[in-house]
Design a protein around this motif. Sequence first.
Motif, PDB file in Angstrom:
ATOM      1  N   ILE A  92     -27.034  15.462  -3.775  1.00 49.77           N
ATOM      2  CA  ILE A  92     -27.409  14.519  -2.655  1.00 49.77           C
ATOM      3  C   ILE A  92     -28.955  14.962  -2.839  1.00 49.77           C
ATOM      4  CG2 ILE A  92     -27.476  13.884  -0.429  1.00 49.77           C
ATOM      5  CD1 ILE A  92     -24.703  13.767  -0.387  1.00 49.77           C
ATOM      6  N   GLU A  93     -29.352  16.097  -2.645  1.00 47.92           N
ATOM      7  CA  GLU A  93     -30.733  16.653  -2.567  1.00 47.92           C
ATOM      8  C   GLU A  93     -31.729  16.123  -3.863  1.00 47.92           C
ATOM      9  OE1 GLU A  93     -33.297  20.664  -2.659  1.00 47.92           O
ATOM     10  OE2 GLU A  93     -30.923  20.905  -1.731  1.00 47.92           O
ATOM     11  N   GLN A  94     -31.060  16.062  -4.932  1.00 42.21           N
ATOM     12  CA  GLN A  94     -31.596  15.825  -6.056  1.00 42.21           C
ATOM     13  C   GLN A  94     -32.152  14.285  -6.011  1.00 42.21           C
ATOM     14  OE1 GLN A  94     -32.889  17.945  -8.692  1.00 42.21           O
ATOM     15  NE2 GLN A  94     -32.646  19.397  -6.733  1.00 42.21           N
ATOM     16  N   ILE A  95     -31.090  13.511  -5.621  1.00 44.37           N
ATOM     17  CA  ILE A  95     -31.001  12.217  -5.670  1.00 44.37           C
ATOM     18  C   ILE A  95     -32.246  11.700  -4.722  1.00 44.37           C
ATOM     19  CG2 ILE A  95     -30.014   9.920  -4.665  1.00 44.37           C
ATOM     20  CD1 ILE A  95     -27.245  11.297  -5.946  1.00 44.37           C
ATOM     21  N   LYS A  96     -32.313  12.116  -3.508  1.00 40.50           N
ATOM     22  CA  LYS A  96     -33.366  11.929  -2.303  1.00 40.50           C
ATOM     23  C   LYS A  96     -34.635  12.536  -2.923  1.00 40.50           C
ATOM     24  CE  LYS A  96     -30.172  11.926   1.569  1.00 40.50           C
ATOM     25  NZ  LYS A  96     -29.836  12.540   2.887  1.00 40.50           N
ATOM     26  N   LYS A  97     -34.871  13.624  -3.646  1.00 41.69           N
ATOM     27  CA  LYS A  97     -36.278  14.077  -4.157  1.00 41.69           C
ATOM     28  C   LYS A  97     -36.606  13.120  -4.820  1.00 41.69           C
ATOM     29  CE  LYS A  97     -35.809  19.057  -3.770  1.00 41.69           C
ATOM     30  NZ  LYS A  97     -35.792  20.202  -4.396  1.00 41.69           N
ATOM     31  N   SER A  98     -35.716  12.504  -5.773  1.00 40.94           N
ATOM     32  CA  SER A  98     -36.340  11.283  -6.642  1.00 40.94           C
ATOM     33  C   SER A  98     -36.638   9.958  -5.959  1.00 40.94           C
ATOM     34  CB  SER A  98     -35.244  11.112  -7.946  1.00 40.94           C
ATOM     35  OG  SER A  98     -33.964  10.801  -7.718  1.00 40.94           O
ATOM     36  N   GLY A  99     -36.323   9.887  -4.613  1.00 39.34           N
ATOM     37  CA  GLY A  99     -36.910   8.872  -4.219  1.00 39.34           C
ATOM     38  C   GLY A  99     -35.791   7.704  -4.030  1.00 39.34           C
ATOM     39  N   GLY A 100     -34.426   8.185  -4.232  1.00 34.81           N
ATOM     40  CA  GLY A 100     -33.240   7.445  -3.907  1.00 34.81           C
ATOM     41  C   GLY A 100     -32.286   7.690  -2.700  1.00 34.81           C
ATOM     42  N   GLN A 101     -31.467   7.117  -2.655  1.00 39.08           N
ATOM     43  CA  GLN A 101     -30.696   7.181  -1.212  1.00 39.08           C
ATOM     44  C   GLN A 101     -29.230   7.882  -1.599  1.00 39.08           C
ATOM     45  OE1 GLN A 101     -30.794   4.344   1.824  1.00 39.08           O
ATOM     46  NE2 GLN A 101     -32.922   4.113   1.624  1.00 39.08           N
ATOM     47  N   ALA A 102     -28.624   8.536  -0.811  1.00 39.31           N
ATOM     48  CA  ALA A 102     -27.372   9.252  -1.136  1.00 39.31           C
ATOM     49  C   ALA A 102     -26.817   9.432   0.188  1.00 39.31           C
ATOM     50  CB  ALA A 102     -27.404  10.503  -2.036  1.00 39.31           C
ATOM     51  N   PHE A 103     -25.264   9.075   0.113  1.00 36.47           N
ATOM     52  CA  PHE A 103     -24.571   9.309   1.353  1.00 36.47           C
ATOM     53  C   PHE A 103     -23.276  10.134   0.845  1.00 36.47           C
ATOM     54  CE2 PHE A 103     -26.851   5.205   1.805  1.00 36.47           C
ATOM     55  CZ  PHE A 103     -26.886   5.350   3.229  1.00 36.47           C
ATOM     56  N   ILE A 104     -22.771  10.710   2.039  1.00 38.55           N
ATOM     57  CA  ILE A 104     -21.424  11.416   1.849  1.00 38.55           C
ATOM     58  C   ILE A 104     -20.745  10.667   2.660  1.00 38.55           C
ATOM     59  CG2 ILE A 104     -19.976  13.289   2.412  1.00 38.55           C
ATOM     60  CD1 ILE A 104     -22.324  15.367   1.650  1.00 38.55           C
ATOM     61  N   LEU A 105     -19.866   9.812   2.219  1.00 32.23           N
ATOM     62  CA  LEU A 105     -19.006   8.588   2.877  1.00 32.23           C
ATOM     63  C   LEU A 105     -17.850   9.005   3.349  1.00 32.23           C
ATOM     64  CD1 LEU A 105     -19.253   5.702   3.998  1.00 32.23           C
ATOM     65  CD2 LEU A 105     -18.482   4.878   1.768  1.00 32.23           C
TER      66      LEU A 105
END
Length: 45
Positions: free
Chosen positions: A14-27
């Motif tokens: 999730i950290e890597q996704i957010k660093k690359s400008g994406g959005q991530a959720f733990i749903l």
Amino acid sequence: MKHGKPSPLQLHNIEQIKKSGGQAFILRPSDFDKFKREVLKIVQL
């Protein structure tokens, strides 16, 4: 699982996704309505 916690690998991904400008959720099922509202906001942009 209402009180589960994400694994270190999930948190890393999730950290890597957010660093690359994406959005991530733990749903979790109990958070689905909140997730759905956020997705609808994104789609309306």
